[in-house]
Write an enzyme that holds these catalytic residues in place. Structure first.
Site, PDB file in Angstrom:
ATOM      1  N   ASP A  11       0.935  -1.127  -0.056  1.00 21.02           N
ATOM      2  CA  ASP A  11       0.176  -0.213   0.010  1.00 21.02           C
ATOM      3  C   ASP A  11       0.986   1.414  -0.155  1.00 21.02           C
ATOM      4  O   ASP A  11       2.159   0.947   0.469  1.00 21.02           O
ATOM      5  CB  ASP A  11      -0.930   0.096   1.216  1.00 21.02           C
ATOM      6  CG  ASP A  11      -1.796   1.327   1.179  1.00 21.02           C
ATOM      7  OD1 ASP A  11      -2.420   1.467   0.422  1.00 21.02           O
ATOM      8  OD2 ASP A  11      -1.917   1.960   2.412  1.00 21.02           O
ATOM      9  N   SER A  12       0.333   2.040  -0.148  1.00 15.52           N
ATOM     10  CA  SER A  12       0.965   3.908  -0.310  1.00 15.52           C
ATOM     11  C   SER A  12       1.502   3.964   1.192  1.00 15.52           C
ATOM     12  O   SER A  12       2.373   4.850   1.317  1.00 15.52           O
ATOM     13  CB  SER A  12       0.120   4.929  -0.724  1.00 15.52           C
ATOM     14  OG  SER A  12      -1.005   4.800   0.117  1.00 15.52           O
ATOM     15  N   CYS A  74      -3.948  -0.871  -2.036  1.00 21.40           N
ATOM     16  CA  CYS A  74      -4.294   0.361  -2.229  1.00 21.40           C
ATOM     17  C   CYS A  74      -5.102   0.682  -3.119  1.00 21.40           C
ATOM     18  O   CYS A  74      -5.204   0.341  -4.506  1.00 21.40           O
ATOM     19  CB  CYS A  74      -2.832   1.225  -2.515  1.00 21.40           C
ATOM     20  SG  CYS A  74      -3.010   2.771  -2.727  1.00 21.40           S
ATOM     21  N   GLU A 152      -5.924   9.055  10.351  1.00 23.12           N
ATOM     22  CA  GLU A 152      -4.671   8.886  10.734  1.00 23.12           C
ATOM     23  C   GLU A 152      -4.313   9.795  12.204  1.00 23.12           C
ATOM     24  O   GLU A 152      -3.617   9.694  12.892  1.00 23.12           O
ATOM     25  CB  GLU A 152      -3.667   9.356   9.665  1.00 23.12           C
ATOM     26  CG  GLU A 152      -3.703   8.337   8.488  1.00 23.12           C
ATOM     27  CD  GLU A 152      -2.307   8.133   7.931  1.00 23.12           C
ATOM     28  OE1 GLU A 152      -1.567   8.978   7.930  1.00 23.12           O
ATOM     29  OE2 GLU A 152      -2.359   7.191   6.914  1.00 23.12           O
ATOM     30  N   CYS A 186     -11.168   3.211  -0.763  1.00 27.01           N
ATOM     31  CA  CYS A 186      -9.886   3.694  -0.476  1.00 27.01           C
ATOM     32  C   CYS A 186      -9.663   2.909   1.212  1.00 27.01           C
ATOM     33  O   CYS A 186     -10.586   2.621   1.944  1.00 27.01           O
ATOM     34  CB  CYS A 186      -9.998   5.237   0.131  1.00 27.01           C
ATOM     35  SG  CYS A 186      -8.423   5.848   1.001  1.00 27.01           S
ATOM     36  N   HIS A 188      -8.444   3.734   4.001  1.00 19.68           N
ATOM     37  CA  HIS A 188      -8.818   4.106   5.296  1.00 19.68           C
ATOM     38  C   HIS A 188     -10.385   4.263   5.810  1.00 19.68           C
ATOM     39  O   HIS A 188     -10.595   4.204   6.790  1.00 19.68           O
ATOM     40  CB  HIS A 188      -8.253   5.298   5.317  1.00 19.68           C
ATOM     41  CG  HIS A 188      -6.806   5.611   5.420  1.00 19.68           C
ATOM     42  ND1 HIS A 188      -5.930   5.217   4.525  1.00 19.68           N
ATOM     43  CD2 HIS A 188      -6.059   6.095   6.419  1.00 19.68           C
ATOM     44  CE1 HIS A 188      -4.723   5.356   4.767  1.00 19.68           C
ATOM     45  NE2 HIS A 188      -4.746   5.778   6.019  1.00 19.68           N
TER      46      HIS A 188
HETATM   47  N1  DGL Z   1      -4.063   4.035   0.417  1.00 19.90           N
HETATM   48  C1  DGL Z   1      -4.519   4.901  -0.439  1.00 19.90           C
HETATM   49  C2  DGL Z   1      -5.784   4.366  -1.118  1.00 19.90           C
HETATM   50  O1  DGL Z   1      -6.439   3.499  -0.702  1.00 19.90           O
HETATM   51  C3  DGL Z   1      -4.865   6.107   0.438  1.00 19.90           C
HETATM   52  C4  DGL Z   1      -3.646   6.693   1.232  1.00 19.90           C
HETATM   53  C5  DGL Z   1      -3.068   7.611  -0.078  1.00 19.90           C
HETATM   54  O2  DGL Z   1      -3.535   8.591  -0.537  1.00 19.90           O
HETATM   55  O3  DGL Z   1      -1.703   7.196  -0.458  1.00 19.90           O
HETATM   56  O4  DGL Z   1      -6.315   4.968  -2.039  1.00 19.90           O
END
Ligand code: DGL
Length: 276
Positions: A11-12, A74, A152, A186, A188
């Site tokens: 993931d990012s 992600c 977060e 997403c 989160h």
């Molecule tokens: N993990 C990213 C997503 O699911 C969210 C956080 C980011 O913008 O990197 O799109």
């Protein structure tokens, strides 16, 4: 025959831990290697070119760990950079495809909503795939850039007035369109489930992309005869920066403390040398 090699998940940043949590639920005997690109997060506000080059490096790193399968946890990578997986030597799964299938199966009024980062929503991957499967669907999309930092920062309670007000504004087009199914596109957003439910109402089905993806990974592993039979499955965590908020944020997203984390110089994983 069993295949006890680990599954790679990336993931990012740490958001993909919500997807890892779902994978662990349905695949208790699998080992996992998780990579979170904490040094370069967020991806959601970056250009497609940058997201694609980051995704390739993340995949290369996981390949170097001997994974048997890669999950792009992600939402942004899955929407923008799924093509980076085309030359991978192992099977790959993103989080868009199966959340779309789950939404199409769930909707009764053919009105489906999608929320995600700006890059995900601008890309339009969910909308295209929904219309392929259900051409009569009406798709309403919205980016919700404040949701990630809220989670977060630990703002996620369903009765938190800040969360509820932000959610009310972002979700207004969904309520107005009368969607009966909403894809949380997403990593989160499952943490905000309670607040999102309050705004959307009980009658709206919320699609958790981690859950729909985990079930699909299980099916594919079964079909490929690659399910693990490991009795003492392991989890390894790698990140590109150990940030001050690491412990707090990872606990919010995974629901447990991560005691052991390893630092990776992700820029070393450029190119395609280990894709043969
Ligand atoms: N993990 C990213 C997503 O699911 C969210 C956080 C980011 O913008 O990197 O799109």
């Amino acid at each position: 025959m069993a295949d006890n090699r680990p599954i790679g998940v990336f993931d990012s940043g740490l958001g993909g831990l919500t997807v890892l949590k779902e994978l662990e639920k349905v695949l208790p005997k699998e080992s996992f290697v998780y990579f979170g690109d904490t040094g370069r997060v967020p991806y959601g506000s970056r250009s497609n070119e940058t997201i694609i080059s980051y995704a390739r490096q993340d995949e290369n790193f996981l390949l170097s760990k001997g994974v048997k399968y890669i999950v792009a946890a992600c939402g942004t990578v899955s929407a923008v950079a799924a093509d980076t997986a085309k030359d991978l030597p192992v099977p790959f799964m993103g989080v868009v495809e199966n959340s779309v299938k789950a939404a199409v199966a769930a909707t009764k009024n053919n009105r489906i909503g999608v929320i995600g980062t700006s890059a995900t929503i601008n890309n339009g991957a969910h909308k295209r795939k929904i219309l392929e499967l259900l051409p009569t669907a009406t798709v309403t999309t919205a980016d919700c850039p404040l949701f990630v930092p809220l989670v977060e920062e630990g703002f996620s309670a369903e009765d938190d007035i800040v969360v509820l007000e932000v959610a009310r504004r972002y979700l207004a087009p969904m309520v107005e369109a009368g969607v009966d199914t909403l894809i949380l596109g997403c990593t989160h957003y499952p943490i905000l489930l309670g607040a999102i439910k309050k705004i959307m109402g009980q009658g709206v089905t919320l699609i958790n992309m981690g859950n729909s993806t985990a079930l699909a990974v299980k099916e594919e592993l079964k079909a490929l005869n690659m399910i693990s039979e490991e009795e003492s499955a392991t989890k390894e965590f790698y990140v590109s920066d150990i940030t001050a908020g690491f412990a707090k944020v990872s606990e919010i997203l995974l629901g447990e403390k991560i005691c052991d984390v390893n630092l990776v110089d992700i820029n070393k994983y450029e190119g395609s040398s280990n894709r043969d």
